[in-house]
Design a protein around this motif. Structure first.
Motif, PDB file in Angstrom:
ATOM      1  N   ALA A  56       0.832  -1.203   0.000  1.00 12.50           N
ATOM      2  CA  ALA A  56       0.000   0.000   0.000  1.00 12.50           C
ATOM      3  C   ALA A  56       0.869   1.257   0.000  1.00 12.50           C
ATOM      4  O   ALA A  56       0.522   2.264  -0.628  1.00 12.50           O
ATOM      5  CB  ALA A  56      -0.926  -0.010   1.214  1.00 12.50           C
ATOM      6  N   VAL A  57       2.006   1.207   0.654  1.00 15.37           N
ATOM      7  CA  VAL A  57       2.923   2.345   0.702  1.00 15.37           C
ATOM      8  C   VAL A  57       3.473   2.644  -0.699  1.00 15.37           C
ATOM      9  O   VAL A  57       3.498   3.795  -1.138  1.00 15.37           O
ATOM     10  CB  VAL A  57       4.076   2.078   1.699  1.00 15.37           C
ATOM     11  CG1 VAL A  57       5.139   3.161   1.620  1.00 15.37           C
ATOM     12  CG2 VAL A  57       3.539   1.948   3.109  1.00 15.37           C
ATOM     13  N   LYS A  58       3.901   1.600  -1.416  1.00 13.38           N
ATOM     14  CA  LYS A  58       4.443   1.801  -2.762  1.00 13.38           C
ATOM     15  C   LYS A  58       3.355   2.260  -3.729  1.00 13.38           C
ATOM     16  O   LYS A  58       3.604   3.082  -4.608  1.00 13.38           O
ATOM     17  CB  LYS A  58       5.089   0.520  -3.275  1.00 13.38           C
ATOM     18  CG  LYS A  58       6.405   0.213  -2.599  1.00 13.38           C
ATOM     19  CD  LYS A  58       7.049  -1.007  -3.188  1.00 13.38           C
ATOM     20  CE  LYS A  58       8.354  -1.282  -2.490  1.00 13.38           C
ATOM     21  NZ  LYS A  58       9.003  -2.497  -2.997  1.00 13.38           N
ATOM     22  N   LEU A  59       2.147   1.760  -3.535  1.00  8.14           N
ATOM     23  CA  LEU A  59       1.033   2.177  -4.382  1.00  8.14           C
ATOM     24  C   LEU A  59       0.717   3.655  -4.150  1.00  8.14           C
ATOM     25  O   LEU A  59       0.481   4.404  -5.099  1.00  8.14           O
ATOM     26  CB  LEU A  59      -0.186   1.303  -4.099  1.00  8.14           C
ATOM     27  CG  LEU A  59      -1.291   1.288  -5.135  1.00  8.14           C
ATOM     28  CD1 LEU A  59      -0.766   0.888  -6.497  1.00  8.14           C
ATOM     29  CD2 LEU A  59      -2.395   0.339  -4.706  1.00  8.14           C
ATOM     30  N   ALA A  60       0.762   4.082  -2.901  1.00 11.23           N
ATOM     31  CA  ALA A  60       0.519   5.492  -2.583  1.00 11.23           C
ATOM     32  C   ALA A  60       1.610   6.389  -3.174  1.00 11.23           C
ATOM     33  O   ALA A  60       1.326   7.471  -3.684  1.00 11.23           O
ATOM     34  CB  ALA A  60       0.447   5.679  -1.073  1.00 11.23           C
ATOM     35  N   LYS A  61       2.859   5.907  -3.128  1.00 10.14           N
ATOM     36  CA  LYS A  61       3.967   6.673  -3.709  1.00 10.14           C
ATOM     37  C   LYS A  61       3.778   6.797  -5.224  1.00 10.14           C
ATOM     38  O   LYS A  61       3.964   7.880  -5.792  1.00 10.14           O
ATOM     39  CB  LYS A  61       5.298   6.002  -3.404  1.00 10.14           C
ATOM     40  CG  LYS A  61       6.485   6.753  -3.968  1.00 10.14           C
ATOM     41  CD  LYS A  61       7.786   6.061  -3.647  1.00 10.14           C
ATOM     42  CE  LYS A  61       8.938   6.825  -4.279  1.00 10.14           C
ATOM     43  NZ  LYS A  61      10.214   6.163  -4.109  1.00 10.14           N
ATOM     44  N   ALA A  62       3.407   5.698  -5.865  1.00  6.11           N
ATOM     45  CA  ALA A  62       3.173   5.725  -7.311  1.00  6.11           C
ATOM     46  C   ALA A  62       2.046   6.690  -7.655  1.00  6.11           C
ATOM     47  O   ALA A  62       2.114   7.409  -8.653  1.00  6.11           O
ATOM     48  CB  ALA A  62       2.846   4.326  -7.813  1.00  6.11           C
ATOM     49  N   LYS A  63       1.032   6.731  -6.813  1.00  3.09           N
ATOM     50  CA  LYS A  63      -0.087   7.637  -7.062  1.00  3.09           C
ATOM     51  C   LYS A  63       0.375   9.092  -6.975  1.00  3.09           C
ATOM     52  O   LYS A  63      -0.015   9.918  -7.802  1.00  3.09           O
ATOM     53  CB  LYS A  63      -1.215   7.380  -6.068  1.00  3.09           C
ATOM     54  CG  LYS A  63      -2.454   8.197  -6.363  1.00  3.09           C
ATOM     55  CD  LYS A  63      -3.607   7.790  -5.492  1.00  3.09           C
ATOM     56  CE  LYS A  63      -4.877   8.464  -5.961  1.00  3.09           C
ATOM     57  NZ  LYS A  63      -6.064   7.949  -5.302  1.00  3.09           N
ATOM     58  N   GLY A  83       8.011   2.448 -19.038  1.00  7.01           N
ATOM     59  CA  GLY A  83       6.810   2.567 -19.866  1.00  7.01           C
ATOM     60  C   GLY A  83       5.663   1.687 -19.404  1.00  7.01           C
ATOM     61  O   GLY A  83       4.523   2.145 -19.302  1.00  7.01           O
ATOM     62  N   ASP A  84       5.947   0.424 -19.133  1.00  9.30           N
ATOM     63  CA  ASP A  84       4.888  -0.481 -18.703  1.00  9.30           C
ATOM     64  C   ASP A  84       4.275  -0.066 -17.360  1.00  9.30           C
ATOM     65  O   ASP A  84       3.054  -0.047 -17.223  1.00  9.30           O
ATOM     66  CB  ASP A  84       5.383  -1.923 -18.651  1.00  9.30           C
ATOM     67  CG  ASP A  84       5.543  -2.522 -20.039  1.00  9.30           C
ATOM     68  OD1 ASP A  84       4.934  -1.998 -20.991  1.00  9.30           O
ATOM     69  OD2 ASP A  84       6.275  -3.524 -20.171  1.00  9.30           O
ATOM     70  N   PRO A  85       5.080   0.271 -16.356  1.00  7.04           N
ATOM     71  CA  PRO A  85       4.461   0.732 -15.107  1.00  7.04           C
ATOM     72  C   PRO A  85       3.606   1.992 -15.280  1.00  7.04           C
ATOM     73  O   PRO A  85       2.557   2.119 -14.649  1.00  7.04           O
ATOM     74  CB  PRO A  85       5.659   1.007 -14.187  1.00  7.04           C
ATOM     75  CG  PRO A  85       6.730   0.118 -14.700  1.00  7.04           C
ATOM     76  CD  PRO A  85       6.522   0.061 -16.189  1.00  7.04           C
ATOM     77  N   ILE A  86       4.028   2.899 -16.135  1.00  2.00           N
ATOM     78  CA  ILE A  86       3.233   4.110 -16.367  1.00  2.00           C
ATOM     79  C   ILE A  86       1.855   3.750 -16.911  1.00  2.00           C
ATOM     80  O   ILE A  86       0.837   4.284 -16.463  1.00  2.00           O
ATOM     81  CB  ILE A  86       3.956   5.084 -17.323  1.00  2.00           C
ATOM     82  CG1 ILE A  86       5.175   5.698 -16.640  1.00  2.00           C
ATOM     83  CG2 ILE A  86       3.009   6.183 -17.803  1.00  2.00           C
ATOM     84  CD1 ILE A  86       6.076   6.482 -17.581  1.00  2.00           C
ATOM     85  N   THR A  87       1.823   2.827 -17.882  1.00  2.00           N
ATOM     86  CA  THR A  87       0.528   2.454 -18.461  1.00  2.00           C
ATOM     87  C   THR A  87      -0.330   1.686 -17.464  1.00  2.00           C
ATOM     88  O   THR A  87      -1.548   1.839 -17.457  1.00  2.00           O
ATOM     89  CB  THR A  87       0.716   1.640 -19.756  1.00  2.00           C
ATOM     90  OG1 THR A  87       1.461   0.453 -19.488  1.00  2.00           O
ATOM     91  CG2 THR A  87       1.432   2.463 -20.809  1.00  2.00           C
ATOM     92  N   LEU A  88       0.293   0.904 -16.610  1.00  2.00           N
ATOM     93  CA  LEU A  88      -0.447   0.198 -15.561  1.00  2.00           C
ATOM     94  C   LEU A  88      -1.054   1.194 -14.576  1.00  2.00           C
ATOM     95  O   LEU A  88      -2.236   1.121 -14.244  1.00  2.00           O
ATOM     96  CB  LEU A  88       0.472  -0.778 -14.837  1.00  2.00           C
ATOM     97  CG  LEU A  88      -0.182  -1.545 -13.699  1.00  2.00           C
ATOM     98  CD1 LEU A  88      -0.967  -2.716 -14.256  1.00  2.00           C
ATOM     99  CD2 LEU A  88       0.859  -2.027 -12.715  1.00  2.00           C
ATOM    100  N   PHE A  89      -0.236   2.143 -14.114  1.00  2.00           N
ATOM    101  CA  PHE A  89      -0.719   3.099 -13.123  1.00  2.00           C
ATOM    102  C   PHE A  89      -1.757   4.055 -13.698  1.00  2.00           C
ATOM    103  O   PHE A  89      -2.609   4.556 -12.961  1.00  2.00           O
ATOM    104  CB  PHE A  89       0.439   3.857 -12.469  1.00  2.00           C
ATOM    105  CG  PHE A  89       1.225   2.990 -11.528  1.00  2.00           C
ATOM    106  CD1 PHE A  89       0.607   2.308 -10.503  1.00  2.00           C
ATOM    107  CD2 PHE A  89       2.586   2.831 -11.690  1.00  2.00           C
ATOM    108  CE1 PHE A  89       1.316   1.500  -9.642  1.00  2.00           C
ATOM    109  CE2 PHE A  89       3.318   2.026 -10.840  1.00  2.00           C
ATOM    110  CZ  PHE A  89       2.679   1.352  -9.805  1.00  2.00           C
TER     111      PHE A  89
END
Length: 123
Positions: A56-63, A83-89
């Motif tokens: 949840a911490v990493k997800l919040a940071k990505a957000k 590129g792939d993480p950007i499209t996922l997020f």
């Protein structure tokens, strides 16, 4: 980088029209990004499971990062590793699909057109 290697190899063989190779490579890459986007939309069903690979911490940071750069970050979706993480997020954080599709198509197509220009020695 496999798709780039395949594209350059097929261009070098000279058996195919370059514009068709660029279209197929771009469409395939954009479709892969659409899968990432869809998976991002499905994340709410799984993020609280113990086996889920992102805390949840990493997800919040990505957000926070995605919100900082916004939808314009999708123009970097061409880049290896990020590129792939950007499209996922983009899917995770509810980006509008039409805007996602437009920006990712521009980024992915520009990558292959640039590669073609390098192949020709234009740049």
């Amino acid at each position: 980088m496999q798709s780039e290697a395949v594209l350059v190899t097929l261009l070098a063989k000279g058996h195919y029209k370059a514009w068709l190779l660029l279209v197929v490579a771009s469409v395939g890459n954009v479709l892969g990004s659409c899968v990432n986007f869809w998976l991002g939309h499905q994340i709410d069903r799984f993020y609280d499971k113990p086996w889920f690979p992102v805390s949840a911490v990493k997800l919040a940071k990505a957000k926070r990062v995605y919100q900082k750069y916004g939808f314009w970050s999708l123009l970097a979706s061409w880049a290896p590793m990020i590129g792939d993480p950007i499209t996922l997020f983009a899917g995770v954080f509810g980006e509008r699909f039409w805007r996602f599709l437009l920006l990712v198509t521009i980024a992915k197509t520009a990558r292959y057109v640039s590669l073609y220009a390098l192949y020709l020695g234009v740049i």
